[in-house]
Design an enzyme around this catalytic site. Structure first.
Site, PDB file in Angstrom:
ATOM      1  N   GLY A 269       0.815  -1.205   0.000  1.00 13.28           N
ATOM      2  CA  GLY A 269       0.000   0.000   0.000  1.00 13.28           C
ATOM      3  C   GLY A 269       0.851   1.257   0.000  1.00 13.28           C
ATOM      4  O   GLY A 269       2.020   1.248   0.363  1.00 13.28           O
TER       5      GLY A 269
ATOM      6  N   ARG B 179       0.387  -5.118  -4.968  1.00  7.90           N
ATOM      7  CA  ARG B 179       0.466  -6.254  -4.049  1.00  7.90           C
ATOM      8  C   ARG B 179       0.633  -7.532  -4.858  1.00  7.90           C
ATOM      9  O   ARG B 179       0.142  -7.652  -5.976  1.00  7.90           O
ATOM     10  CB  ARG B 179      -0.799  -6.339  -3.196  1.00  7.90           C
ATOM     11  CG  ARG B 179      -1.026  -5.114  -2.316  1.00  7.90           C
ATOM     12  CD  ARG B 179      -2.193  -5.343  -1.361  1.00  7.90           C
ATOM     13  NE  ARG B 179      -2.520  -4.148  -0.592  1.00  7.90           N
ATOM     14  CZ  ARG B 179      -1.894  -3.773   0.512  1.00  7.90           C
ATOM     15  NH1 ARG B 179      -0.897  -4.500   0.974  1.00  7.90           N
ATOM     16  NH2 ARG B 179      -2.252  -2.682   1.157  1.00  7.90           N
TER      17      ARG B 179
ATOM     18  N   THR C  55       6.053  -7.909   1.855  1.00  4.12           N
ATOM     19  CA  THR C  55       7.232  -7.519   1.086  1.00  4.12           C
ATOM     20  C   THR C  55       8.501  -8.046   1.736  1.00  4.12           C
ATOM     21  O   THR C  55       9.442  -8.484   1.048  1.00  4.12           O
ATOM     22  CB  THR C  55       7.295  -5.994   0.963  1.00  4.12           C
ATOM     23  OG1 THR C  55       6.086  -5.518   0.367  1.00  4.12           O
ATOM     24  CG2 THR C  55       8.483  -5.566   0.124  1.00  4.12           C
TER      25      THR C  55
ATOM     26  N   THR D 170       5.022   0.752   6.601  1.00  3.36           N
ATOM     27  CA  THR D 170       3.602   0.551   6.881  1.00  3.36           C
ATOM     28  C   THR D 170       3.121   1.671   7.772  1.00  3.36           C
ATOM     29  O   THR D 170       3.708   1.928   8.818  1.00  3.36           O
ATOM     30  CB  THR D 170       3.316  -0.804   7.566  1.00  3.36           C
ATOM     31  OG1 THR D 170       2.007  -0.777   8.145  1.00  3.36           O
ATOM     32  CG2 THR D 170       4.314  -1.100   8.662  1.00  3.36           C
TER      33      THR D 170
ATOM     34  N   ASP E  18       0.574   1.538   9.434  1.00  2.00           N
ATOM     35  CA  ASP E  18      -0.009   0.910  10.626  1.00  2.00           C
ATOM     36  C   ASP E  18       0.999   0.780  11.763  1.00  2.00           C
ATOM     37  O   ASP E  18       0.624   0.484  12.896  1.00  2.00           O
ATOM     38  CB  ASP E  18      -0.551  -0.483  10.291  1.00  2.00           C
ATOM     39  CG  ASP E  18      -1.824  -0.421   9.456  1.00  2.00           C
ATOM     40  OD1 ASP E  18      -2.336   0.690   9.240  1.00  2.00           O
ATOM     41  OD2 ASP E  18      -2.297  -1.481   9.015  1.00  2.00           O
TER      42      ASP E  18
ATOM     43  N   ARG F  60      -5.291  -2.398  10.445  1.00  2.00           N
ATOM     44  CA  ARG F  60      -5.921  -3.706  10.236  1.00  2.00           C
ATOM     45  C   ARG F  60      -5.787  -4.594  11.468  1.00  2.00           C
ATOM     46  O   ARG F  60      -6.759  -5.173  11.943  1.00  2.00           O
ATOM     47  CB  ARG F  60      -5.303  -4.384   9.009  1.00  2.00           C
ATOM     48  CG  ARG F  60      -5.939  -5.729   8.671  1.00  2.00           C
ATOM     49  CD  ARG F  60      -5.279  -6.384   7.475  1.00  2.00           C
ATOM     50  NE  ARG F  60      -5.634  -5.732   6.230  1.00  2.00           N
ATOM     51  CZ  ARG F  60      -4.803  -5.037   5.476  1.00  2.00           C
ATOM     52  NH1 ARG F  60      -3.540  -4.887   5.858  1.00  2.00           N
ATOM     53  NH2 ARG F  60      -5.189  -4.480   4.366  1.00  2.00           N
TER      54      ARG F  60
ATOM     55  N   GLU G  39      -9.794   0.318  11.674  1.00  2.00           N
ATOM     56  CA  GLU G  39     -10.539  -0.511  10.731  1.00  2.00           C
ATOM     57  C   GLU G  39     -10.630  -1.974  11.147  1.00  2.00           C
ATOM     58  O   GLU G  39     -11.579  -2.672  10.779  1.00  2.00           O
ATOM     59  CB  GLU G  39      -9.912  -0.417   9.339  1.00  2.00           C
ATOM     60  CG  GLU G  39      -8.474  -0.934   9.283  1.00  2.00           C
ATOM     61  CD  GLU G  39      -7.873  -0.842   7.887  1.00  2.00           C
ATOM     62  OE1 GLU G  39      -8.608  -1.078   6.905  1.00  2.00           O
ATOM     63  OE2 GLU G  39      -6.674  -0.551   7.785  1.00  2.00           O
TER      64      GLU G  39
ATOM     65  N   TYR H 208      -7.806   7.282   2.552  1.00  2.00           N
ATOM     66  CA  TYR H 208      -6.808   7.606   1.538  1.00  2.00           C
ATOM     67  C   TYR H 208      -6.211   8.991   1.742  1.00  2.00           C
ATOM     68  O   TYR H 208      -5.114   9.272   1.253  1.00  2.00           O
ATOM     69  CB  TYR H 208      -7.429   7.459   0.151  1.00  2.00           C
ATOM     70  CG  TYR H 208      -7.766   6.018  -0.140  1.00  2.00           C
ATOM     71  CD1 TYR H 208      -6.762   5.122  -0.519  1.00  2.00           C
ATOM     72  CD2 TYR H 208      -9.052   5.532   0.029  1.00  2.00           C
ATOM     73  CE1 TYR H 208      -7.044   3.788  -0.751  1.00  2.00           C
ATOM     74  CE2 TYR H 208      -9.352   4.198  -0.193  1.00  2.00           C
ATOM     75  CZ  TYR H 208      -8.347   3.329  -0.580  1.00  2.00           C
ATOM     76  OH  TYR H 208      -8.636   2.004  -0.788  1.00  2.00           O
TER      77      TYR H 208
ATOM     78  N   ARG I 273      -3.076   8.084   3.878  1.00  2.00           N
ATOM     79  CA  ARG I 273      -1.887   7.416   3.338  1.00  2.00           C
ATOM     80  C   ARG I 273      -1.373   7.998   2.026  1.00  2.00           C
ATOM     81  O   ARG I 273      -0.263   7.671   1.600  1.00  2.00           O
ATOM     82  CB  ARG I 273      -2.170   5.928   3.168  1.00  2.00           C
ATOM     83  CG  ARG I 273      -3.019   5.536   1.983  1.00  2.00           C
ATOM     84  CD  ARG I 273      -3.172   4.025   1.945  1.00  2.00           C
ATOM     85  NE  ARG I 273      -3.790   3.559   0.713  1.00  2.00           N
ATOM     86  CZ  ARG I 273      -4.057   2.279   0.445  1.00  2.00           C
ATOM     87  NH1 ARG I 273      -3.736   1.366   1.332  1.00  2.00           N
ATOM     88  NH2 ARG I 273      -4.610   1.928  -0.677  1.00  2.00           N
TER      89      ARG I 273
END
Length: 489
Positions: free
Chosen positions: A106, A170, A198, A224, A226, A271, A325, A389, A392
């Site tokens: 992402g 991805r 990755t 990431t 996250d 996530r 999320e 969005y 990120r």
């Protein structure tokens, strides 16, 4: 960087040796292989103290367990990682080297800065003449005509751009095809930026390279928003994402305050790890409820979120909820969710949308709780904000730009020194190198069992803890990160 058992000094007292993690090399360290002087050392007036000694290391944990003080001194057992930075001697002749850079997974603030600084370091500090940008992730290796030659002029303004100039994707990983492409192009320096999937792909590439006996360095800059990579302080782009999430919270506050019994609900990314939600909540100081994947919550009854929100709404006239999320997925499955289990190309579960689901569950419950308790018999006015969005795809903050520079340059220094199958990171604020296999298939999640940032969330929001006394674990059983995380897996 093999581990040693030498006795060293700590505050003038003898102690057990630090266990320094081994980082693989592209060559046999016992061979008589020719090394090259670092071009940086050839510049006039370059201080030798800028170069890193092979024995320098960074402690994995600043809080250590002591075994007591005796006449022999303090005994300390802790893990350490090789300190990042330029070495006096390097493994590759820069003038004969060819590098490749690829971004995967992402999008994330700072991707372009990482690419820019890899190019700048390779060109300006080492003089590497040829650098390729591989478009759209791992699959781009199989499309040689699409490769982009990168130089200082091409990447000059990358740090002011969001997204990824190279593009990303991805999946698309074919180990043998990737290694074949590297060999065919004469590439000996590969720089990969991405998350957990990755990392696993990069480890496979390095393993295949080693099995073929080829000297190609594989370096990873973990990415990431996250912040779910374990052991390290934080990932680049995370702070930019938190700032963007906080701005979304400010919008929700404005909307919620504009109506009687206004309830702002902000869904942010996360996530499996709720770091964006937690840090944005603490940064805003106006949130009444923060829900993260690490903490199961429930709706009804004593200690449930319905009673908590009803009380805050009646007391203050409005309230704010921030939810990651990945929060509440088990509860959604129990009470009824909006979809079936699906996975993306990287193997990640595509989660049901918890934001609209939460509003659907809260609306009748809260309206029943507040019924007849305001002068005009008001009902809840929901204001939903989903900045996914916007979080990120933005350009990085100044702090993230600086952090990306540190990571990118240290990745280049490690690769030029002949290290491979490693990632570069900050641990206890110092740049260092970690083997990929130490990180792969593990996660950094919010530490809710020890004194950490999560406890500040509970104190600041006054929300229920949703935990039991027996959920706690001893401090010695875990290793906490600077961003308030703990390792699982």
């Amino acid at each position: 960087m093999a581990s040693t058992d030498e006795d060293r000094e700590f505050n003038g007292k003898s102690k057990d040796a630090w266990n320094v993690q081994h980082i693989d090399l592209v060559f046999d360290s016992n061979s008589d292989r020719t090394m090259f002087p670092n071009p940086l050392s050839q510049r006039p007036n370059t201080p030798l103290c800028w170069f890193v000694d092979g024995d320098d290391a960074v402690a994995a944990d600043v809080q250590v367990d002591t075994e007591g003080v005796s006449s022999e001194g303090i005994k300390i057992k802790a893990e350490a990682f090789p300190l990042a930075g330029p070495r006096l001697n390097i493994a590759f002749d820069p003038q004969k080297s060819i590098a490749a850079v690829v971004t995967c997974g992402g999008l994330c603030p700072g991707l372009n800065t990482v690419v820019r600084e890899i190019v700048m370091c390779l060109r300006r500090q080492y003089g590497v003449p040829t650098i390729y940008g591989i478009p759209f992730g791992y699959r781009g290796f199989q499309d040689r005509p699409s490769w982009i030659k990168l130089d200082e002029k091409k990447v000059r303004n990358f740090h002011n751009m969001g997204g990824s100039f190279l593009g990303s994707s991805r999946g698309g990983h074919d180990t043998n095809a990737i290694v074949d492409a590297l060999v065919e192009a004469g590439i000996n320096l590969l720089f990969v930026t991405g998350g957990d999937g990755t990392l696993r792909g990069a480890a496979k590439i390095a393993e295949e390279i080693q099995s073929r006996g080829i000297e190609i360095a594989v370096a990873v800059i973990p990415k990431t928003i996250d912040n779910d990579i374990p052991l390290i302080d934080r990932t680049f782009g995370f702070e930019s994402a938190v700032d963007a999430a906080r701005r979304a919270i400010d919008v929700a506050v404005t909307e919620a305050q504009g109506f009687p019994l206004g309830l702002g609900v902000v869904k942010v990314m996360g996530r499996h790890s709720g770091f964006i939600a937690m840090h944005a909540t603490l940064g805003s100081r106006v949130v009444d409820l923060c829900l993260v994947p690490e903490v199961d919550f429930y709706l009804d009854g004593e200690g449930g979120i319905v009673d908590h929100l009803a009380n805050r709404l009646l007391e203050n006239g409005n309230a704010i909820v921030v939810i990651a999320e990945g929060a509440g997925q088990d509860l959604m499955a129990t009470l009824g969710s909006n979809g079936v289990t699906k996975r993306d190309a990287s193997g990640n579960i595509i989660l049901d949308d918890v934001g609209p689901w939460l509003i659907q569950q809260l609306e009748p419950r809260l309206n029943e709780k507040v019924k007849g308790k305001t002068p005009f018999n008001d009902q809840i006015k929901f204001k939903y904000v989903d900045p996914s969005y916007m979080v990120r795809g933005i350009p990085p903050s100044t702090n993230d730009n600086n952090f990306c520079t540190q990571l990118a340059h240290n990745a280049v220094h490690g690769a030029m020194a002949g290290m491979t199958s490693f990632l570069v990171a900050s641990v206890n604020t110092r740049g260092c190198y970690l083997p990929i296999d130490l990180i792969a298939n593990k996660q950094n999640v919010i530490d809710t069992s020890n004194q950490s940032l999560w406890s500040y969330v509970i104190f600041d929001t006054h929300q229920p803890t949703f935990t039991q006394q027996d959920d706690c674990q001893r401090r010695s059983d875990s290793r906490m990160t600077a961003s308030g995380g703990v390792i699982i897996g």
